[in-house]
Every structure is written in structure tokens, then in C-alpha cells.
Scaffold this active site. Structure first.
Site, mmCIF file in Angstrom:
data_model
loop_
_atom_site.group_PDB
_atom_site.id
_atom_site.type_symbol
_atom_site.label_atom_id
_atom_site.label_comp_id
_atom_site.label_asym_id
_atom_site.label_seq_id
_atom_site.Cartn_x
_atom_site.Cartn_y
_atom_site.Cartn_z
ATOM 1 N N CYS A 2 0.930 -1.159 0.064
ATOM 2 C CA CYS A 2 0.038 -0.075 -0.105
ATOM 3 C C CYS A 2 0.917 1.236 -0.183
ATOM 4 O O CYS A 2 2.000 1.423 0.781
ATOM 5 C CB CYS A 2 -0.937 0.065 1.338
ATOM 6 S SG CYS A 2 -1.951 -1.300 1.401
ATOM 7 N N ARG A 27 4.288 -0.381 -4.913
ATOM 8 C CA ARG A 27 3.759 -0.880 -3.452
ATOM 9 C C ARG A 27 2.577 -1.603 -3.150
ATOM 10 O O ARG A 27 2.335 -2.154 -2.429
ATOM 11 C CB ARG A 27 3.728 0.636 -2.391
ATOM 12 C CG ARG A 27 5.090 1.457 -2.300
ATOM 13 C CD ARG A 27 4.877 2.499 -1.245
ATOM 14 N NE ARG A 27 4.666 1.998 -0.213
ATOM 15 C CZ ARG A 27 5.607 1.777 0.931
ATOM 16 N NH1 ARG A 27 6.853 1.882 0.491
ATOM 17 N NH2 ARG A 27 5.486 1.370 2.040
ATOM 18 N N TRP A 74 -2.775 -2.842 -1.550
ATOM 19 C CA TRP A 74 -2.282 -4.284 -1.750
ATOM 20 C C TRP A 74 -3.123 -4.897 -0.707
ATOM 21 O O TRP A 74 -2.785 -4.633 0.501
ATOM 22 C CB TRP A 74 -0.689 -4.588 -1.436
ATOM 23 C CG TRP A 74 -0.282 -5.843 -1.878
ATOM 24 C CD1 TRP A 74 -0.067 -6.101 -3.052
ATOM 25 C CD2 TRP A 74 -0.243 -6.997 -1.125
ATOM 26 N NE1 TRP A 74 0.646 -7.631 -3.012
ATOM 27 C CE2 TRP A 74 0.563 -8.126 -1.831
ATOM 28 C CE3 TRP A 74 -0.385 -7.089 0.510
ATOM 29 C CZ2 TRP A 74 0.688 -9.196 -1.114
ATOM 30 C CZ3 TRP A 74 -0.019 -8.418 0.896
ATOM 31 C CH2 TRP A 74 0.324 -9.365 0.235
ATOM 32 N N ASN A 100 -1.341 2.461 5.545
ATOM 33 C CA ASN A 100 -0.554 1.405 5.029
ATOM 34 C C ASN A 100 -0.257 0.763 6.340
ATOM 35 O O ASN A 100 0.267 1.272 7.247
ATOM 36 C CB ASN A 100 0.777 2.111 4.620
ATOM 37 C CG ASN A 100 1.457 1.045 4.257
ATOM 38 O OD1 ASN A 100 1.403 -0.228 4.132
ATOM 39 N ND2 ASN A 100 2.993 1.452 4.302
ATOM 40 N N GLY A 101 -0.307 -0.862 6.502
ATOM 41 C CA GLY A 101 0.033 -1.594 7.637
ATOM 42 C C GLY A 101 -1.012 -2.470 8.052
ATOM 43 O O GLY A 101 -1.820 -2.738 7.271
ATOM 44 N N GLU A 483 18.227 -17.158 -7.733
ATOM 45 C CA GLU A 483 17.635 -15.797 -8.241
ATOM 46 C C GLU A 483 17.122 -15.786 -9.446
ATOM 47 O O GLU A 483 15.925 -15.345 -9.598
ATOM 48 C CB GLU A 483 18.974 -14.949 -7.749
ATOM 49 C CG GLU A 483 18.641 -13.479 -8.570
ATOM 50 C CD GLU A 483 17.492 -12.503 -7.797
ATOM 51 O OE1 GLU A 483 16.902 -13.246 -6.869
ATOM 52 O OE2 GLU A 483 17.094 -11.522 -8.502
ATOM 53 N N LYS A 487 13.198 -14.699 -10.493
ATOM 54 C CA LYS A 487 12.957 -13.700 -11.687
ATOM 55 C C LYS A 487 11.919 -14.243 -12.525
ATOM 56 O O LYS A 487 11.137 -13.599 -12.820
ATOM 57 C CB LYS A 487 14.098 -13.251 -12.217
ATOM 58 C CG LYS A 487 15.007 -12.367 -11.499
ATOM 59 C CD LYS A 487 14.708 -11.012 -11.363
ATOM 60 C CE LYS A 487 13.986 -11.034 -9.876
ATOM 61 N NZ LYS A 487 14.696 -10.693 -8.895
ATOM 62 N N GLU A 490 8.287 -14.719 -11.115
ATOM 63 C CA GLU A 490 7.610 -13.394 -10.792
ATOM 64 C C GLU A 490 7.267 -12.688 -12.087
ATOM 65 O O GLU A 490 6.255 -11.997 -12.098
ATOM 66 C CB GLU A 490 8.206 -12.650 -9.673
ATOM 67 C CG GLU A 490 9.422 -12.167 -9.996
ATOM 68 C CD GLU A 490 10.097 -11.340 -8.970
ATOM 69 O OE1 GLU A 490 9.672 -11.121 -7.676
ATOM 70 O OE2 GLU A 490 11.421 -11.323 -8.570
ATOM 71 N N HIS A 506 19.362 -36.733 -7.044
ATOM 72 C CA HIS A 506 18.552 -37.310 -5.713
ATOM 73 C C HIS A 506 16.998 -37.292 -5.907
ATOM 74 O O HIS A 506 16.441 -37.061 -4.778
ATOM 75 C CB HIS A 506 18.898 -36.711 -4.597
ATOM 76 C CG HIS A 506 20.429 -36.743 -4.487
ATOM 77 N ND1 HIS A 506 20.736 -37.997 -3.895
ATOM 78 C CD2 HIS A 506 21.752 -35.955 -4.756
ATOM 79 C CE1 HIS A 506 22.428 -38.029 -3.895
ATOM 80 N NE2 HIS A 506 22.672 -36.834 -4.526
ATOM 81 N N LYS A 605 6.101 -4.171 -3.901
ATOM 82 C CA LYS A 605 7.741 -4.268 -3.613
ATOM 83 C C LYS A 605 8.173 -4.141 -2.355
ATOM 84 O O LYS A 605 9.117 -4.645 -1.991
ATOM 85 C CB LYS A 605 8.184 -2.826 -4.541
ATOM 86 C CG LYS A 605 9.508 -2.622 -4.302
ATOM 87 C CD LYS A 605 10.254 -2.691 -5.749
ATOM 88 C CE LYS A 605 11.780 -2.476 -5.606
ATOM 89 N NZ LYS A 605 12.411 -3.952 -6.238
#
Ligand code: F6R
Length: 610
Positions: A2, A27, A74, A100-101, A483, A487, A490, A506, A605
Site C-alpha cells: 500500500c 507498493r 495491496w 498502510n500496515g 535468483e 525472476k 515473478e 537425488h 515491492k
């Protein structure tokens, strides 16, 4: 998680707010809304989807408002819907809030308010805040007293912007745990989750401390602490360039940020590696006596930041005599890991706000550890709560996927590892010199590699139909494979998994078939031959192979159908280079598939909630 923005001044409020929300969209971007002061009522506009949807809706609304608050969401409490979008207002419509929170005691507050006759319209925790403001104001009749009471009653993390119909020249801001900054210039004031939201208008910034309450108006900003006592917070002039927050002609922030990596790394290294020596100890406030007391290092992070920490782990093991533990923050915070004054605890976070990493930091600090934050945001909560700070200096990263922050984290962590090795005497001076000499060449080598974009784009075309992809690597290349897989997931939404190459037999080898491409990260290093054998085993099972290898390699192309070469570098520094083709690969696969590259679905983000 948010983004919030507030404005009061002479400009058209909705233009400033929409512009600010677009800059904060990294955000959260599932719905957006504004509250505008009209001189009489507070007008509320909300829309599901991106900020452009809200902007479209506002085209019909007459101009003329100079006070407002906005939000890009969000979702946490309550699904994605117009009614759950912020701002929320109280029953009388006199107060509006964006948040936000997370309010942890919201059910308790809701029960209490409902008993008093309040009717809730949404499923959000935020709505409890605005009703609490209204009911408490009806008792106190004093706005400051109300906001002090609010601080006392709310449990959890929050950054709030609030409007009150009776004060058409003010917006109120409160923070605890979530980021909130104030901006001001002649005759106008702003508040926002992050500076880029108001950077086109002012660079004069005030950071709110935990618990602060502020009233921003065209005549200035007043701040009180959580007990309602007036406090001064310094006005800082930030030197951010507004172009750093734009796309500079690139189609996407992610692509721009991939290209910025050479320059970002130069900034990260500048003045910190000099004449074959590492000099970060000054910035960190470390001396030999202090460093000699440490027996172990804990490195804690999430996502890409965790993978950069895994790469550093391998070097810390090599260059220092310390016991190293690297953990995911959401695990570390709940584990019973001994952490005391003999521990150096390192927290790696681009944003410096990730809730789990912050909780891990607080836990380690309470245990007596010396805490170091490696972050890109100097004003972040982590930066303010640690004993030592090393800034990435990567410049603002707006694309949701980490790119330049990842390589700058590698640089920062590797410098810390070199510094510890030299201060503790576990790394010989000639070895440090050899490593530093190569480290300073890395930005140039990264730039050479950027020229391979079109080559990688051609390879990407072949894999847009894939449903899965495996990434393998050993040693320094295993975190890079991790990584790369993250990438791809997402950005393209293709399922990807990373494996230590030696683990293939294995179990995962059972997955191999022609439709399962495998990307091998195989630079010329001490484990090269081992990975090459793994590639042979994969080829024997008819899976399609892509390889990232060192230029001039003649053996890897015999195994892999597609090969991307990187310039030579010392084994320790290969992750800086091997990760670049993987960033391009996910970007181009995602782009060909028409994905929302800079704002992938369901992501945000800054993950400021647990
Ligand atoms: C991946 C990505 C995330 C972040 C993670 C931690 O591209 O961006 O995995 O790395 O959410 O964020 P920070 O580094 O801000 O703590």
C-alpha cells in the site's frame, strides 16, 4: 504494501495525488482511491484496478480541490473490491483515512465500536481506525487529543493520512512501524509512504519518528510525539534526481534498472575499496577490538536479498574464521537460535521495511547482537534501528523485481566480508589486494554483458511456451540459479525451480523430458567440471539445455542448445555477471508473453506486512 499520499496547497490536489499514486504503485496496485476536500463535504472516489482506472473515473469530476489524500492498495484484510479500497470514512463523513500496515487488534476494536452502534461497511482493518477517530473526537472535541488516543488504542503497524472536514487547510499524518515522510515547499505540504511520490514538487523532507503525529498545512508542518508533546524533526534536502524515478526512455523500469547496474555498482564501490584495501569499517564504525569479539554472523533476509546473502555466505566462510548462518527472515524470527553479544547480525533489505526482516532485526538486537543493515533506503526503519548501516547506493528501484539492488547487495556484502577478513587477520593482505583489484573491474564487465540483450531475447523466444524450467548451479552459482528461478516465476508466471546441480540425481532428474528446459549456470570455476558432468546427464535424458558460461568455453556448447557467454572474472565474483543474462531472460519471456513486468500480479515491492 500500500502506498499513501497526501497534499494540501495551491495546486489541483487530484493531479498531485494521482501523480504521487502512480509513483507509489510499486507498493500495491489492486485498487486505488482519493478523498478530496470540497470546502463542504469530503468527496471519496475509489476504483478497483490500477491508478489509471481511478484517473479515468476522475475525468468527470470538476476541478477545484486543494486538499486530499490518496491510496494504492495491496489487499490484506478484505478482498479486492471498491468498498474495501481506501479512503474509508466515518458514518458522518467528516473524517477520511488512508492506511498502510496492519491493525492487529482490529476485531476487538470493531466489536467495541459495533456495541456503540457504529456500522461497518467494509471488511478492512482500516475502517476501525476512522470510526475510532470519530467516536473519540465526539468525546474529546480536540483533534490532537483524539490522535494521541488513537495511537494508544491501535496495535500493529501503521502509517496513516487523515482528513477532517472542519480543517480544509490541513492533512494529518501518523506513523508507527510503517514508513511515512513529509515534504514541504512554499505554501504547500505533502505526506507520502516514499519520497518519489512528491519529488517533482519538493526535495525538502522530514522523516517522522515512531509514534509521531503531524499536521501539514500550507503555512507549515507541526509535529507532536505519541504523547502529544511538540517535537522538532529536522528538515533534510534530499539530492535525488527526479529523472531517477522515471523510465528514461526505457519501456519498463525493470529494463532500465538492469541497464543501470554498471553505474549502480560504481556508486556502491566508490570510496569503499581504495588501493587494494577495503575501507568500509569507517562507515560502519567498526574497530579491530570490536570485530575480534564476534564469533558468529547471522545474515537474515527475504527473497532476492536472501539469495544475495547466500552468495556472501560462501565468501564469508572462505575469508573469515566466523561461524556463518544465513536464514530467511520469516523463519529466523520464530526460531530458537542463540544470538548474543558475540553475534554480528546482518539484515539485507532493498527497502529496509520488510516486516519479517525488521522483526528479525528487533529480535537479534534484543538478544544483544551488533546489528548491521544493508539497505537501499537511508530513511528506512531498518536504517534507523541498527548499530551500523551500509547503504547500497543503487538509486531508487521501482520495478517490483529486484535487479540492480541484487547486484549492489552482492557488492555491499562482499565488501563487508573482505573487511571482516582483513580486520580479523583471516584474509592475507595480498589476497585482499587481488580480490579488490578484480572487484573494481566488475562494473565495466557488467556493462559489457549488457550488450548481450538481443542475444538473450532470441533465446527467450524459444521458451515462451514452457510450463516449467529448472535452474542449476553449484557453489557461487547456486544462489544465482535461485535468483534466476525467482525472476522467471515473478515476471513470466512460468513455474521455475532452482537446484544445487549435485542434487539432480537425488530426485528431480525424474522430471526431465524434452519439454523441461534446464538452465545451467556454469562459469569457469573450481566446480566447473562437476556441473559439466551434470549437464551431460541432463542432455542424455533429452532435456533442452541453456547455459550461462565463461567466454571461450568450448565444452559447454557441446552440451547446451543455447549458450550465453560472460566475460571472465574471479570465481568469487561470478554472480555479478551470471545473474545478468537471467534477468534479461525473465524480462524477455515475460515481455513476449505480455506480462505486467513492473507490477506482476499479487506482488508488491515493499512487503511491510507479515
Ligand atoms: C524479488 C523481490 C523480492 C524481494 C523481497 C525482499 O524480485 O524483489 O523477493 O527481494 O521481498 O525485499 P527487501 O529486499 O526490500 O527486503
Amino acid at each position: 504494501m500500500c502506498g499513501i499520499v497526501g497534499y494540501v496547497g495551491g495546486r489541483e490536489a487530484r493531479e498531485v495525488l494521482i501523480d504521487g499514486l502512480k509513483r507509489l504503485e510499486y507498493r500495491g496496485y489492486d485498487s486505488a482511491g482519493l478523498a478530496l476536500g470540497s470546502g463542504e463535504d469530503l468527496l471519496i472516489f475509489k476504483e478497483v484496478g490500477k491508478v489509471v482506472e481511478l484517473e479515468r473515473m476522475l475525468q468527470e469530476v470538476p476541478a477545484g480541490s486543494h486538499q486530499g489524500i490518496g491510496h494504492t492498495r495491496w489487499a490484506t484484510h478484505g478482498g479486492v473490491s471498491q468498498v474495501n479500497a481506501h479512503p474509508h470514512k466515518d458514518g458522518s463523513g467528516r473524517f477520511a483515512v488512508v492506511h498502510n500496515g496492519i491493525i492487529e487488534n482490529y476485531s476487538e476494536l470493531k466489536d467495541e465500536l459495533e456495541r456503540e452502534g457504529v456500522i461497518f461497511l467494509s471488511q478492512t482493518d482500516t475502517e476501525a481506525i476512522v470510526h475510532l477517530v470519530a467516536t473519540s473526537f465526539s468525546r474529546t472535541g480536540d483533534i490532537l487529543e483524539t490522535l494521541v488516543y488513537l495511537q494508544k488504542r491501535l496495535r500493529g503497524t501503521f502509517a496513516l493520512a487523515l482528513m477532517w472536514q472542519d480543517r480544509p487547510n490541513s492533512i494529518y499524518a501518523i506513523r508507527r512501524g510503517s514508513p511515512l515522510v513529509l515534504g514541504s515547499s512554499e505554501g504547500e505540504a505533502f505526506c507520502a509512504s516514499d519520497i518519489p511520490a512528491f519529488l517533482p514538487y519538493t526535495r525538502r523532507v522530514q522523516y517522522l519518528e515512531e509514534g509521531d503525529i503531524a499536521e501539514a498545512s500550507p503555512s507549515g508542518i507541526k509535529i507532536w510525539d505519541e504523547k502529544g508533546r511538540p517535537v522538532e524533526r529536522p528538515v533534510v534536502t534530499v539530492d535525488w534526481d527526479v529523472t531517477l524515478t522515471g523510465k528514461s526512455g526505457f519501456s519498463h523500469y525493470m529494463l532500465k534498472e538492469i541497464y543501470e547496474q554498471g553505474a549502480a555498482l560504481r556508486r556502491s564501490l566508490k570510496g569503499r575499496v581504495v588501493d587494494g584495501k577495503t575501507t568500509v569499517s569507517r562507515e560502519l564504525g567498526w574497530n579491530v577490538e570490536m570485530v575480534s569479539k564476534w564469533k558468529k554472523i547471522h545474515i537474515v533476509a527475504c527473497g532476492s536479498s536472501y539469495y544475495s546473502a547466500l552468495a556472501a555466505e560462501r565468501l564469508l566462510e572462505k575469508w573469515t574464521d566466523l561461524e556463518i548462518k544465513v536464514d530467511i527472515a520469516s523463519e529466523y524470527r520464530y526460531r530458537h537460535i542463540p544470538c548474543d553479544t558475540s553475534t554480528l547480525a546482518v539484515f539485507v533489505s532493498q527497502s529496509g521495511e520488510t516486516a519479517d526482516t525488521l522483526a528479525a532485526l528487533r529480535k537479534a538486537k534484543a538478544g544483544g547482537a551488533h546489528c548491521l543493515a544493508i539497505t537501499n533506503v537511508s530513511s528506512s526503519t531498518m536504517a534507523r534501528e541498527v548499530h551500523s548501516l551500509l547503504l547500497l547506493e543503487a538509486g531508487p528501484e521501482i520495478g517490483v523485481a529486484a535487479t540492480k539492488s541484487f547486484t549492489s547487495q552482492l557488492a555491499a556484502l562482499f565488501m563487508v566480508a573482505l573487511q571482516l577478513g582483513s580486520m580479523r587477520g583471516s584474509l592475507a593482505p595480498h589476497e585482499e589486494e587481488r580480490l579488490v583489484d578484480e572487484l573494481v573491474r566488475i562494473p565495466h564487465k557488467v556493462e559489457l554483458l549488457l550488450e548481450k540483450e538481443s542475444e538473450v531475447r532470441e533465446i527467450a523466444r524459444k521458451y515462451t511456451g514452457s510450463k516449467n524450467m529448472l535452474f542449476i548451479g553449484r557453489g557461487m552459482s547456486f544462489p544465482v540459479a535461485q535468483e534466476g528461478a525467482l525472476k522467471l516465476k515473478e515476471i513470466s508466471y512460468i513455474h521455475a525451480e532452482a537446484l544445487a546441480a549435485g542434487e539432480m540425481k537425488h530426485g528431480p532428474i525424474a522430471l526431465l523430458e524434452p519439454e523441461m528446459p534446464v538452465l545451467a549456470v556454469i562459469p569457469r570455476d573450481s566446480l566447473y567440471e562437476k556441473t559439466l558432468s551434470n549437464m551431460q546427464e541432463i542432455k542424455a535424458r533429452n532435456a533442452s539445455l541453456i547455459a550461462v558460461c565463461t567466454e571461450g568455453d568450448s565444452l559447454v556448447p557441446e552440451q547446451a542448445g543455447s549458450v550465453i557467454e560472460i566475460p571472465w572474472t574471479a570465481e568469487e565474483f561470478t554472480p555479478f555477471l551470471t545473474v545478468i543474462p537471467l534477468q534479461f531472460l525473465s524480462f524477455h519471456i515475460g515481455s513476449i508473453l505480455g506480462r505486467e513486468i513492473d507490477q506482476p500480479r499479487n506482488l508488491a515491492k515493499s512487503v511491510t506486512v507479515e
